[in-house]
Write a protein that holds these residues in place. Structure first.
Motif, PDB file in Angstrom:
ATOM      1  N   PRO A   1       3.741  -1.276  -7.701  1.00  0.00           N
ATOM      2  CA  PRO A   1       3.604  -1.022  -6.267  1.00  0.00           C
ATOM      3  C   PRO A   1       3.707   0.459  -5.930  1.00  0.00           C
ATOM      4  CG  PRO A   1       5.807  -1.820  -6.750  1.00  0.00           C
ATOM      5  CD  PRO A   1       5.017  -1.937  -8.026  1.00  0.00           C
ATOM      6  N   ARG A   2       3.110   0.794  -4.791  1.00  0.00           N
ATOM      7  CA  ARG A   2       3.360   2.110  -4.209  1.00  0.00           C
ATOM      8  C   ARG A   2       4.685   2.062  -3.447  1.00  0.00           C
ATOM      9  NH1 ARG A   2      -1.856   3.930  -0.890  1.00  0.00           N
ATOM     10  NH2 ARG A   2      -2.156   1.687  -0.689  1.00  0.00           N
TER      11      ARG A   2
ATOM     12  N   TRP B   1       3.680  -2.841  -2.207  1.00  0.00           N
ATOM     13  CA  TRP B   1       4.505  -1.795  -1.607  1.00  0.00           C
ATOM     14  C   TRP B   1       5.982  -2.104  -1.768  1.00  0.00           C
ATOM     15  CZ3 TRP B   1       2.894   2.778   0.273  1.00  0.00           C
ATOM     16  CH2 TRP B   1       1.542   2.906   0.647  1.00  0.00           C
ATOM     17  N   ARG B   2       6.771  -1.033  -1.876  1.00  0.00           N
ATOM     18  CA  ARG B   2       8.218  -1.112  -1.743  1.00  0.00           C
ATOM     19  C   ARG B   2       8.639  -0.054  -0.734  1.00  0.00           C
ATOM     20  NH1 ARG B   2      11.757  -1.190  -6.983  1.00  0.00           N
ATOM     21  NH2 ARG B   2      13.248  -1.844  -5.374  1.00  0.00           N
ATOM     22  N   LEU B   3       9.446  -0.466   0.235  1.00  0.00           N
ATOM     23  CA  LEU B   3       9.879   0.394   1.321  1.00  0.00           C
ATOM     24  C   LEU B   3      11.230   1.022   1.005  1.00  0.00           C
ATOM     25  CD1 LEU B   3       9.707   1.365   4.352  1.00  0.00           C
ATOM     26  CD2 LEU B   3      10.903  -0.775   4.933  1.00  0.00           C
ATOM     27  N   HIS B   4      11.374   2.292   1.379  1.00  0.00           N
ATOM     28  CA  HIS B   4      12.659   2.999   1.231  1.00  0.00           C
ATOM     29  C   HIS B   4      12.943   3.732   2.543  1.00  0.00           C
ATOM     30  CE1 HIS B   4      12.364   2.414  -3.163  1.00  0.00           C
ATOM     31  NE2 HIS B   4      11.081   2.669  -2.962  1.00  0.00           N
TER      32      HIS B   4
ATOM     33  N   GLU C   1       7.091  -4.435  11.142  1.00  0.00           N
ATOM     34  CA  GLU C   1       5.885  -4.051  10.411  1.00  0.00           C
ATOM     35  C   GLU C   1       6.242  -3.365   9.092  1.00  0.00           C
ATOM     36  OE1 GLU C   1       1.689  -3.309   9.749  1.00  0.00           O
ATOM     37  OE2 GLU C   1       2.867  -4.775  10.886  1.00  0.00           O
ATOM     38  N   LEU C   2       7.204  -2.454   9.130  1.00  0.00           N
ATOM     39  CA  LEU C   2       7.589  -1.738   7.915  1.00  0.00           C
ATOM     40  C   LEU C   2       8.146  -2.677   6.858  1.00  0.00           C
ATOM     41  CD1 LEU C   2       9.274   1.374   9.565  1.00  0.00           C
ATOM     42  CD2 LEU C   2       7.269   1.445   8.074  1.00  0.00           C
ATOM     43  N   THR C   3       8.989  -3.609   7.263  1.00  0.00           N
ATOM     44  CA  THR C   3       9.682  -4.456   6.284  1.00  0.00           C
ATOM     45  C   THR C   3       8.875  -5.672   5.858  1.00  0.00           C
ATOM     46  OG1 THR C   3      10.861  -5.557   8.100  1.00  0.00           O
ATOM     47  CG2 THR C   3      11.993  -3.747   6.978  1.00  0.00           C
ATOM     48  N   THR C   4       7.726  -5.899   6.455  1.00  0.00           N
ATOM     49  CA  THR C   4       6.868  -7.004   6.024  1.00  0.00           C
ATOM     50  C   THR C   4       5.644  -6.460   5.275  1.00  0.00           C
ATOM     51  OG1 THR C   4       5.880  -7.047   8.244  1.00  0.00           O
ATOM     52  CG2 THR C   4       7.636  -8.617   7.788  1.00  0.00           C
TER      53      THR C   4
END
Length: 384
Positions: free
Chosen positions: A44-45, A340-343, A329-332
């Protein structure tokens, strides 16, 4: 068609060329990163999201009583807004409060320290000044750093010296405005670095004429850094090249997009989140599409947005439905673990991860939140 008068009004002549160059130069690495993400690719990005707030409790010259109410609104309501959301590291949204030194009051900084202890953000320096001199600016910054550090804010380097991220009031870093108002110090960039600043988060400023021609980049200012608008020239941060003799410029997304409606209209997307222009899913996607990254590490996408979150109207949106929609939106969409992985990161953590990328680190950027500069004392015990 946009006429000459409209071009000048929006100051497009100063930065539109830089935007088009960025889009052309970054198209291939951004496309390759997109193709490589997900099942069957390289993984993932990673989306690094920093919310930088020009946090001014005395907005519109209000008194201390009202300023205190504004700060307390964040103290009591931000944990309720942010608590349900988590990134891939298990951390909640992390707000960077760029607090204006000229509005200092002990209770404000103590309340923000309470949020920092809970893992909801960190405090950095915001500063408005006008017709200033280099000598006075040095003294002013040193005093504000002393005050902030006294509340446990600000990271420290290995020598124990306070270090800080910076946002210039009224956008006019290094005397950037054409009328020379709201600064006065041409040599501001080296002065900031000498006083402990590690990165500037002022931009984008469009349509203000302070906007530099360099767009959507993490970069090192180059040339005579003591000249006016020294940030107008620079070289991209890239893997294998780390500079520790100047501040790093970290820009947020700037783009041309369409304003939704029955008849879509062109708009300048400058990553300013307000009550009238909240962080909608369409805007979040636009921020990510700009693909801001350290050259050679396009799979780590940096999104830095900004707001003026203290006034009541903005706070009501950011701490209410506007904030919930943006973080949903960011966490889904950007935290599925496959593409994707969010930080969620603070300004300091975003800087650390950028330096780690320049040092050749790869994989999960969440491992490098404290790569070069540790958490401030008030947040040192925060864990996911």
């Amino acid at each position: 068609m946009i006429g000459l008068a409209q071009l000048k009004k929006k100051n497009l002549h100063g930065w539109a060329g830089g935007y088009l160059r960025w889009m052309a130069q970054s198209a291939v690495p951004r496309a390759r990163a997109a193709l490589a993400s997900g099942v069957g690719g390289d993984g993932p990005r990673h989306l690094l999201f920093a919310f930088c707030d020009h946090y001014e409790p005395h907005w519109k010259n209000t008194d201390h009583a009202r300023g205190s109410e504004r700060v307390r609104a964040w103290l009591h309501r931000y944990p309720a807004l942010a608590g349900p959301f988590r990134d891939s590291d298990g951390r909640p949204p992390r707000h960077s409060f760029f607090f204006p030194g000229e509005e200092y009051a002990p209770d404000y900084l103590d309340d923000l320290a309470s949020l920092a202890r809970l893992g909801f953000g960190e405090v950095e320096l915001h500063l408005h000044h006008h017709d200033d001199t280099a000598e006075n600016l040095r003294r002013t910054i040193a005093e504000y750093l002393r005050l902030y550090a006294g509340h446990g804010h600000l990271t420290r380097d290995r020598a124990g010296r306070p270090r800080y991220a910076f946002i210039h009031g009224n956008w006019c870093l290094a005397n950037a405005r054409s009328d020379r108002r709201w600064c006065g110090v041409d040599e501001e960039l080296p002065l900031l670095f000498e006083s402990g600043c590690y990165a500037d988060f002022t931009f984008p400023a469009a349509p203000d004429d302070s906007q530099p021609p360099i767009v959507n980049q993490i970069y090192w200012p180059e040339g005579d850094l003591a000249r006016r608008r020294a940030q107008d020239a620079g070289s991209p941060a890239r893997v294998g090249e780390v500079r520790r003799d100047r501040i790093l410029m970290i820009e947020g997304p700037l783009a041309f997009t369409l304003r939704p409606g029955a008849i879509p209209r062109p708009r300048i997307e400058n990553s300013a989140v307000t009550a009238d222009d909240p962080g909608t899913p369409a805007r979040v996607r636009s921020w990510v599409r700009q693909g801001i990254h350290v050259a050679g590490r396009p799979e780590w996408v940096f999104v830095k947005v900004h707001t003026h979150g203290a006034p009541e109207k903005q706070a009501a949106s950011l701490l209410g439905e506007g904030g919930r929609v943006m973080h949903t939106e960011l966490t889904t969409r950007y935290n599925d673990g496959r593409r994707w992985r969010l930080h969620y990161v603070t300004a300091r953590e975003m800087f650390n991860i950028a330096v780690a990328a320049m040092d050749g680190k790869s994989g999960d950027p969440g491992a490098y939140r404290d790569y070069e500069l540790p958490p401030p004392p008030v947040a040192a015990a925060v864990v996911a």
